[in-house]
Write an enzyme that holds these catalytic residues in place. Structure first.
Site, mmCIF file in Angstrom:
data_model
loop_
_atom_site.group_PDB
_atom_site.id
_atom_site.type_symbol
_atom_site.label_atom_id
_atom_site.label_comp_id
_atom_site.label_asym_id
_atom_site.label_seq_id
_atom_site.Cartn_x
_atom_site.Cartn_y
_atom_site.Cartn_z
ATOM 1 N N GLU A 190 34.034 66.328 129.606
ATOM 2 C CA GLU A 190 34.553 66.665 128.276
ATOM 3 C C GLU A 190 35.585 65.627 127.818
ATOM 4 O O GLU A 190 35.580 65.218 126.652
ATOM 5 C CB GLU A 190 35.185 68.057 128.331
ATOM 6 C CG GLU A 190 35.046 68.822 127.038
ATOM 7 C CD GLU A 190 35.345 70.300 127.250
ATOM 8 O OE1 GLU A 190 34.377 71.066 127.361
ATOM 9 O OE2 GLU A 190 36.524 70.671 127.319
ATOM 10 N N GLU A 213 33.716 62.616 126.822
ATOM 11 C CA GLU A 213 33.075 62.821 125.513
ATOM 12 C C GLU A 213 34.101 62.691 124.380
ATOM 13 O O GLU A 213 33.840 62.054 123.356
ATOM 14 C CB GLU A 213 32.400 64.201 125.469
ATOM 15 C CG GLU A 213 31.628 64.440 124.175
ATOM 16 C CD GLU A 213 30.946 65.810 124.127
ATOM 17 O OE1 GLU A 213 30.957 66.550 125.125
ATOM 18 O OE2 GLU A 213 30.400 66.127 123.046
ATOM 19 N N CYS A 219 32.803 76.092 126.638
ATOM 20 C CA CYS A 219 32.540 76.835 127.885
ATOM 21 C C CYS A 219 32.431 78.334 127.692
ATOM 22 O O CYS A 219 31.996 79.026 128.604
ATOM 23 C CB CYS A 219 33.560 76.515 128.967
ATOM 24 S SG CYS A 219 35.142 76.039 128.406
ATOM 25 N N SER A 262 31.502 70.378 121.901
ATOM 26 C CA SER A 262 31.148 69.476 122.996
ATOM 27 C C SER A 262 29.746 69.838 123.480
ATOM 28 O O SER A 262 29.353 71.008 123.466
ATOM 29 C CB SER A 262 32.146 69.667 124.140
ATOM 30 O OG SER A 262 31.603 69.202 125.335
ATOM 31 N N LYS A 293 28.410 85.885 129.906
ATOM 32 C CA LYS A 293 27.841 84.943 130.873
ATOM 33 C C LYS A 293 26.463 85.418 131.348
ATOM 34 O O LYS A 293 25.632 84.627 131.782
ATOM 35 C CB LYS A 293 28.768 84.775 132.075
ATOM 36 C CG LYS A 293 30.082 84.084 131.745
ATOM 37 C CD LYS A 293 29.950 82.581 131.731
ATOM 38 C CE LYS A 293 31.220 81.880 131.332
ATOM 39 N NZ LYS A 293 31.017 80.496 130.932
ATOM 40 N N GLU A 299 24.265 84.172 128.704
ATOM 41 C CA GLU A 299 24.235 82.708 128.773
ATOM 42 C C GLU A 299 23.275 82.228 129.860
ATOM 43 O O GLU A 299 22.487 81.287 129.655
ATOM 44 C CB GLU A 299 25.649 82.172 129.058
ATOM 45 C CG GLU A 299 25.740 80.649 129.084
ATOM 46 C CD GLU A 299 27.091 80.150 129.594
ATOM 47 O OE1 GLU A 299 27.667 80.792 130.500
ATOM 48 O OE2 GLU A 299 27.565 79.121 129.101
ATOM 49 N N GLU A 348 17.779 76.899 127.287
ATOM 50 C CA GLU A 348 18.305 75.525 127.398
ATOM 51 C C GLU A 348 18.972 75.302 128.749
ATOM 52 O O GLU A 348 19.198 74.155 129.143
ATOM 53 C CB GLU A 348 19.367 75.231 126.331
ATOM 54 C CG GLU A 348 18.947 75.424 124.887
ATOM 55 C CD GLU A 348 19.116 76.874 124.439
ATOM 56 O OE1 GLU A 348 19.684 77.688 125.183
ATOM 57 O OE2 GLU A 348 18.642 77.191 123.332
ATOM 58 N N CYS A 404 39.692 83.996 129.310
ATOM 59 C CA CYS A 404 38.869 84.705 130.304
ATOM 60 C C CYS A 404 39.638 85.756 131.089
ATOM 61 O O CYS A 404 39.040 86.712 131.578
ATOM 62 C CB CYS A 404 38.251 83.721 131.282
ATOM 63 S SG CYS A 404 37.060 82.650 130.504
HETATM 64 FE FE1 HC1 Z 1 35.866 81.321 132.156
HETATM 65 FE FE2 HC1 Z 1 34.891 79.031 132.486
HETATM 66 S S1 HC1 Z 1 37.124 79.496 132.310
HETATM 67 S S2 HC1 Z 1 34.426 80.329 130.680
HETATM 68 O O1 HC1 Z 1 36.879 81.468 130.731
HETATM 69 O O2 HC1 Z 1 35.011 77.465 131.419
HETATM 70 O O3 HC1 Z 1 33.996 83.608 132.231
HETATM 71 O O4 HC1 Z 1 37.532 82.478 134.369
HETATM 72 O O5 HC1 Z 1 34.271 80.831 134.625
HETATM 73 O O6 HC1 Z 1 31.908 78.736 133.117
HETATM 74 O O7 HC1 Z 1 35.580 77.515 135.045
HETATM 75 C C1 HC1 Z 1 34.787 82.827 132.228
HETATM 76 C C2 HC1 Z 1 36.933 82.145 133.521
HETATM 77 C C3 HC1 Z 1 34.789 80.565 133.608
HETATM 78 C C4 HC1 Z 1 33.060 78.793 132.884
HETATM 79 C C5 HC1 Z 1 35.280 78.050 134.086
#
Ligand code: HC1
Ligand code: SF4
Length: 573
Positions: free
Chosen positions: A282, A285, A302, A322, A361, A364, A369, A506
């Site tokens: 990141e 980038e 993320c 990103s 998640k 996700e 993709e 998170c």
């Molecule tokens: Fe998260 Fe991440 S910080 S998104 O908030 O970028 O869920 O804890 O796992 O993938 O590392 C959540 C937390 C986590 C991702 C990372």
């Protein structure tokens, strides 16, 4: 100020306060159910639909809902009269008459507010048995189960979805006995603009909204002949202990690793490793965009609920996030290539399980993709709460476990990755690396305090080599919308923005132990992460020796061809 008495005790409260606010000041408890106040009363649900909080006012015949009745000068309120108590009890008895009583096997068993209030009132029978409004369960999404048979129409989910997240998916639909909370035309959740942030289920008082439970899938995987590896998100380690009665914010990293090993995972790795990797990609980038006239600001990517939000709501701006996959997805892609190669395994021999504070998640991980051929980068996602259930099911004495270390090569991490779990952490970690990449100098003070804390939108200008880099951070989708609209209208001049869908980031995810919008809980979890960061010898992602090795042995250049193939993604309108 308005002066009144409650149960003969005098109190003065600001004009506009409710009877409930005044009672709280006097430490007089009035039971509530539909009422919700979050984040130090920045947001509250005042539908007054359940009427559990009724009280009596001297000189009036009707009962008043304490949560929605403003105080007036000289009011004399009683919360403990026979009439008020009987009414409360009848209200709960009526709610129970239209509610399934399968508490023992309900997703919210032990966390249900209706169950608790019924217990507090000593209700031991269904006094008004009869027809129950029954609806088919909506299992359409990978993240959320919508079981409207258990809905008590408190409208907390609507307040959360509309006022805080500004997504406006959930609203009251139907009439009379057929009324439910749902999307327009009662569409299944996966056909709506729902982001799967899960904040609605985090405030649902009953089991009407709950996460998709993947625990049995994980046990099946562990009992298969595949190699099952697990990764744990940054925010899990400061909340898991709460499920075992430990102090809020306790850092339980070592015990968590020990428990995962006892459960039977073949390798216990850390999403933090991949968070360090995300930072390299990141930051590279961001520098590339700055130096080559690329699109700015760059938005972090993320948070999957945030990604789905901008895909639906800001589809004209898909070139600003990103292209980095989220850390746990990067981890999945590497597990099935880099780690598989090292172990002499094929991708299909490996099952990757993610333990996340987040229910989005789950959705996700199923995005097309984020897979290679028929193999998803991540196979199964469970939440912090689901991991706690597994630990309990396996009769592991969590509190007395010895601390254990993560396995390698995907278990080593720096302090920069740990703070990902708190709002502002991703961008702070990015700056620690971008600064050193751009200047070639050592960043002495790695803590960017202006990017920390619970303020909805945070801004800072950081000087890097004489160049002013404008940063913004927001958490909660309503705040994100505000920032995005500023960018769309050309009123903002940022270089980089971090956005997380859940208030607090998170640590406040919908898969965490329920925190009921209590800021002190979020603060303690946040402090737990900052403590872990301070305790690390290495606090900048690019100093992680295992990440250096990964680029040397496998990926080549940061932001290079192989990194693009495995670690970057695309978005869809
Ligand atoms: Fe998260 Fe991440 S910080 S998104 O908030 O970028 O869920 O804890 O796992 O993938 O590392 C959540 C937390 C986590 C991702 C990372
Ligand atoms: Fe709204 Fe989030 Fe719930 Fe979806 S998951 S309905 S976006 S609060």
């Amino acid at each position: 100020m308005i002066k009144l008495t409650i149960n003969d005790k005098e109190v003065s409260v600001p004009e506009g306060s409710t009877i409930l606010d005044a009672a709280k000041q006097l430490k007089i408890k009035i039971p509530t159910l539909c009422h919700m106040s979050l984040y130090d009363i920045q947001f509250f649900n005042q539908s007054a639909s359940c009427r559990v909080c009724v009280v009596e006012q001297e000189g009036r015949n009707n009962l008043l809902p304490a949560c929605a009745t403003p105080v007036s000068e000289g009011m004399k309120i009683r919360t403990d009269t026979k009439k008020a108590i009987r009414a409360r009890r009848t209200i709960v008895e009526l709610l129970l008459s239209d509610h399934p009583n399968d508490c023992l096997i309900c997703a919210k068993n032990g966390d249900c507010e209706l169950q608790k209030i019924a217990a507090d009132l000593g209700i031991r029978e269904i006094k008004y048995p009869g027809e129950i409004a029954t609806f088919p369960t909506d299992n359409s999404s990978k993240s959320i189960v919508r079981n409207m048979t258990k809905c008590i129409l408190c409208k907390r989910c609507e307040t959360m979805c509309s006022s805080i997240q500004t997504v406006d998916v959930l609203t009251e639909i139907g009439r009379g006995f057929d009324t439910v909370m749902g999307a327009a035309f009662n569409l299944p959740m996966d056909e709506t603009t729902c982001t799967f942030c899960g904040q609605c289920l985090a405030v649902c008082p009953t089991g009407a909204l709950s996460e998709v439970n993947n625990v049995s899938k994980v046990w099946d995987a562990i009992n298969s002949d595949k190699v099952v590896i697990v990764q744990t998100a940054p925010a899990v380690r400061v909340a898991l202990g709460e499920e075992f009665g430990m102090e809020v914010g306790s850092l339980v990293t070592g015990k968590m690793v020990g428990a995962l090993r006892r459960i039977g995972f073949d390798r216990v790795f850390d999403t933090d490793f991949a968070a360090d990797l995300t930072i390299i990609e990141e930051a590279s980038e961001l520098i590339h965009r700055i130096q080559h006239g690329g699109k700015l600001p760059m938005l972090t990517s993320c948070c999957p609920a945030w990604v789905k939000f901008f895909e639906h709501q800001f589809s004209d701006m898909l070139d600003i996030p990103s292209s980095c996959k989220s850390p746990h997805e990067m981890f999945g892609a590497l597990s099935k290539t880099y780690f598989a190669e090292k172990m002499g395994l094929k991708a299909e021999d490996i099952i990757v399980v993610s333990v996340m504070p987040c229910v989005a998640k789950k959705y996700e991980a199923a995005r097309p993709e984020l897979s290679e051929g028929s193999s998803s980068d991540v196979d199964i996602v469970i939440t912090t709460r689901e991991l706690a259930l597994m630990i309990k099911e396996a009769s592991i004495d969590f509190e007395n476990l010895d601390d254990k270390e993560f396995d390698n090569p995907l278990g080593e991490s720096t302090g920069a990755s740990v703070i990902f779990g708190a709002t502002g952490g991703v961008i702070e970690a990015t700056l620690r690396t971008a600064y050193e990449f751009l200047t070639g100098k050592t960043l002495e003070n790695v803590e960017f305090s202006s990017l920390r804390g619970m303020q909805g939108i945070k801004e800072a200008t950081i000087d890097i080599n004489g160049m002013s880099i404008n940063i913004a951070v927001s958490h909660g989708l309503g705040n994100a919308r505000h920032l995005l609209e500023k960018i769309r209208s050309g009123k903002a001049n940022y270089h980089a923005i971090e956005i997380m869908a859940c208030p607090g980031g998170c640590i406040g995810g919908a898969g965490q132990p329920f925190h009921h919008g209590d800021l002190s809980i979020l603060d303690k979890r946040m402090n737990g992460l900052y403590k872990e960061d301070r305790g690390k010898t290495l606090r900048k992602s690019h100093e992680n020796p295992m990440i250096k090795k990964l680029y040397d042995e496998f990926l080549g250049e940061p932001y290079g061809e192989k990194a693009h193939e495995l670690l970057h993604t695309t978005y869809v309108a």
